[in-house]
Scaffold this active site. Structure first.
Site, PDB file in Angstrom:
ATOM      1  N   HIS B 128       0.876  -1.169   0.000  1.00  0.00           N
ATOM      2  CA  HIS B 128       0.000   0.000   0.000  1.00  0.00           C
ATOM      3  C   HIS B 128       0.918   1.226   0.000  1.00  0.00           C
ATOM      4  O   HIS B 128       2.025   1.177   0.536  1.00  0.00           O
ATOM      5  CB  HIS B 128      -0.823  -0.055   1.297  1.00  0.00           C
ATOM      6  CG  HIS B 128      -1.899   0.978   1.409  1.00  0.00           C
ATOM      7  ND1 HIS B 128      -1.637   2.294   1.700  1.00  0.00           N
ATOM      8  CD2 HIS B 128      -3.255   0.877   1.308  1.00  0.00           C
ATOM      9  CE1 HIS B 128      -2.790   2.954   1.758  1.00  0.00           C
ATOM     10  NE2 HIS B 128      -3.778   2.123   1.531  1.00  0.00           N
ATOM     11  N   ASP B 205       3.188  -4.271   8.020  1.00  0.00           N
ATOM     12  CA  ASP B 205       1.953  -3.502   7.904  1.00  0.00           C
ATOM     13  C   ASP B 205       0.809  -4.498   8.093  1.00  0.00           C
ATOM     14  O   ASP B 205       0.529  -5.303   7.199  1.00  0.00           O
ATOM     15  CB  ASP B 205       1.922  -2.839   6.515  1.00  0.00           C
ATOM     16  CG  ASP B 205       0.548  -2.275   6.163  1.00  0.00           C
ATOM     17  OD1 ASP B 205      -0.412  -2.494   6.922  1.00  0.00           O
ATOM     18  OD2 ASP B 205       0.443  -1.625   5.107  1.00  0.00           O
ATOM     19  N   LYS B 231     -10.527  -0.705  10.717  1.00  0.00           N
ATOM     20  CA  LYS B 231     -10.820  -1.866   9.873  1.00  0.00           C
ATOM     21  C   LYS B 231     -11.233  -3.073  10.715  1.00  0.00           C
ATOM     22  O   LYS B 231     -11.529  -4.130  10.179  1.00  0.00           O
ATOM     23  CB  LYS B 231      -9.595  -2.229   9.027  1.00  0.00           C
ATOM     24  CG  LYS B 231      -9.222  -1.160   7.997  1.00  0.00           C
ATOM     25  CD  LYS B 231      -8.122  -1.670   7.102  1.00  0.00           C
ATOM     26  CE  LYS B 231      -7.314  -0.564   6.470  1.00  0.00           C
ATOM     27  NZ  LYS B 231      -7.988   0.096   5.355  1.00  0.00           N
ATOM     28  N   CYS B 371      -4.733   2.476  -3.666  1.00  0.00           N
ATOM     29  CA  CYS B 371      -3.489   3.007  -3.085  1.00  0.00           C
ATOM     30  C   CYS B 371      -2.356   2.004  -3.255  1.00  0.00           C
ATOM     31  O   CYS B 371      -1.499   1.856  -2.379  1.00  0.00           O
ATOM     32  CB  CYS B 371      -3.659   3.362  -1.611  1.00  0.00           C
ATOM     33  SG  CYS B 371      -4.880   4.626  -1.319  1.00  0.00           S
TER      34      CYS B 371
END
Lengths: 138, 415
Positions: B128, B205, B231, B371
């Site tokens: 990302h 990540d 999320k 992204c």
């Protein structure tokens, strides 16, 4: 087809499927975009899809002629509407065109709202920008 | 409101998410944009409201009842989340606005302090932008060089290249646990093992992993782990960075302000202990507390059940997409190597067209480059449509998606 004729036809369509189909057809009928202008300089960036726009000379030098394209078909249909509204007009006519009023008259619902994240909205800004420049230059 | 045995009944589970019970354009909402953000259960919304209604006060400061309560709840949530991701010590968990800020914190604090000319940062082309751009910023300022682990035709990282990519100049390997654009699950353990051999640190990540599976940062063997609250049923603007104590202690502060200092002099100041050293200013107290509630909620449902459910949905959806035909799905074909994210394209219809048509039927998916422009470049496309699942989605949602896509096909006609 004039913008008003388009609006009348579009608003007569009942289902969203038919409206999208109509917009897609409109986009497909758009004059092919000149490939030499499919570059970064003429790209109107959008988050979801890309729009290209170029200003060319009209037969009458006071008129501004636009050509446009998009990689997304529904957006391309919207580009076709914009060209219907703006292309071949003088800078003064472009600046005084009530775009918002026209779109409010179309039953676009929430689905095709002029979202500032899509290239379509940026394109309207670009056209007005070009017209404003043309007015200052003359 | 208590969590009402959601594991027993999926309808009851879904009913706990108020935003899902609405119509969009005259159709019941089908929410399949969970990789972007999840909806919030009433239990989390209640935790947010309860904090503001009863305990609102600044933390770590006042010697009054409300401040005491707020501090206990805020630090209690930290302990909860630390345990949730398998951290040994809650002081190793720094609250951030989310994954992006967590990565920026490491890139800026650790990177600016440690990196020099010719040092190497190893990323992957699956990342990302939030795990690329912070490193580009720090590389530009320090003279460090960025290299990439490439992916294969199924969007899986090519680990065979690792021995060549990892050098004695590699200082940091920063990779995603699960790809937001393709759903690829990366073999983090294998990556950390190899990175350790050259003495490189590993940042993971975890934005797309923590909401969907049990994460254990110690088992993964990484040095930093970043995640987002929004999320995983938590509030926007909440999230965290886990880092090894010795590293966090050696790193300079990220931002200056209140809360993060021990003493302030005219020229010099000294810093508070970790994690407070990295938490300048009044933190997102309500967000952290409600994120704690989200962790409780997910624990109550159970990750075994969540993972199993999402896998069933994924498998069902892939099968139905295949039956529909004319759809290209990106990412690994082996279900063990992917999560509940389906990135796809559909003949002549642009992803923007697909999502516009689905939206008119009350179906929310994502269209665009997600992204992750390097991923799009890899596959030679500008965008994909992406449907992503979460614990409250059902096979009915998948059926609605398929009906919507059949309508897209019908509108576009034969290519």
């Amino acid at each position: 087809m004039t913008p008003d004729e388009f609006a009348e036809r579009f608003n007569r369509l009942r289902s969203w499927e038919d409206r999208y189909r109509y917009l897609i057809q409109l986009g497909r009928k758009l004059e092919p975009y000149p490939e030499e202008f499919r570059d970064q300089e003429h790209l109107v960036p959008g988050c979801l899809s890309q729009v290209w726009l170029v200003t060319t000379e009209g037969s009458d030098p006071s008129e501004m002629v636009f050509r446009g394209d998009s990689d997304a078909h529904i957006v391309k249909g919207l580009v076709a509407i914009l060209l219907m509204l703006y292309s071949g007009k003088t800078a003064e006519e472009i600046i005084s065109t009530d775009l918002q009023g026209f779109f409010e008259g179309l039953d676009l619902g929430q689905h095709l709202s002029v979202n500032r994240r899509n290239g379509f909205y940026s394109m309207t800004l670009k056209i007005r920008e070009h017209a404003a420049q043309a007015m200052t230059a003359s | 409101m208590p969590i009402t045995s959601p594991r027993l009944d999926r309808t009851a589970l879904r009913a706990q998410f108020p935003a899902l019970a609405q119509e969009v354009g005259g159709h019941p909402l089908v929410y399949l944009d969970n990789a972007a953000t999840s909806q919030k259960p009433q239990y989390v919304l209640d935790a947010l409201t309860a904090y503001y209604e009863h305990d609102n006060a600044n933390v770590h400061r006042g010697i009054h009842e409300l401040s005491r309560r707020a501090t206990v709840a805020f630090e209690g949530a930290r302990v909860k989340l630390a345990k949730f991701i398998g951290a040994a010590d809650s002081a190793e968990l720094v609250w951030t606005r989310g994954t992006t800020e967590a990565i920026n914190l490491v890139a800026s604090s650790w990177g600016m302090d440690t990196l020099g000319e010719g040092d190497e940062i190893l990323l992957s082309s699956l990342e990302h932008h939030s795990n690329i751009v912070p490193w580009q910023l720090v590389a530009r300022r320090t003279g460090a060089r960025i290299r990439y682990i490439e992916m294969d035709e199924q969007g899986r990282l090519i680990l065979d290249d690792l021995p060549e990519l990892l050098t004695d100049r590699t200082r940091m390997v920063a990779v995603s646990h699960i790809s937001n654009a393709l759903g690829t699950v990366n073999p983090i353990r294998e990556i950390t093992e190899q990175a350790k051999k050259v003495g490189a640190l590993v940042l993971v990540d975890g934005a797309q992993a923590v909401p969907h599976r049990r994460v254990d940062v110690q088992e993964l063997g990484c040095d930093f782990y970043a995640f987002s609250g929004h999320k995983m049923c938590g509030p926007t603007g909440s999230g965290g960075l886990w880092g090894r104590r010795s590293l966090l202690e050696s790193m300079p502060p990220y931002q200056g302000g209140g809360e993060m200092i021990r003493t302030v002099g005219r020229e010099e100041s000294t810093w508070a202990e970790i994690p407070h050293k990295f938490e300048a200013g009044t933190p997102n107290i309500a967000g952290a507390i409600a994120l704690g509630a989200a962790a409780d909620f997910l624990d109550e449902v159970g990750f075994d059940r969540i993972a199993e459910h999402e896998r069933e949905l994924l498998s069902y959806a892939l099968e139905r997409l295949d039956d529909l035909g004319g759809i290209r799905v990106y990412g690994p074909t082996d279900l063990d190597e992917r999560s509940g994210v389906i990135s796809f394209t559909m003949g002549d219809a642009h992803p923007h067209d697909i999502s516009t048509i689905l939206d008119s039927r009350g179906i929310a998916i994502r269209a665009g480059h997600h992204c992750a422009q390097l991923v799009m470049q890899h596959f030679g496309i500008s965008a994909t449509a992406r449907a992503s699942f979460y614990l409250y989605n059902s096979t009915d949602d998948v059926d609605r998606l398929i009906e919507g896509l059949a309508s897209v096909k019908e509108i576009f006609g034969p290519a």
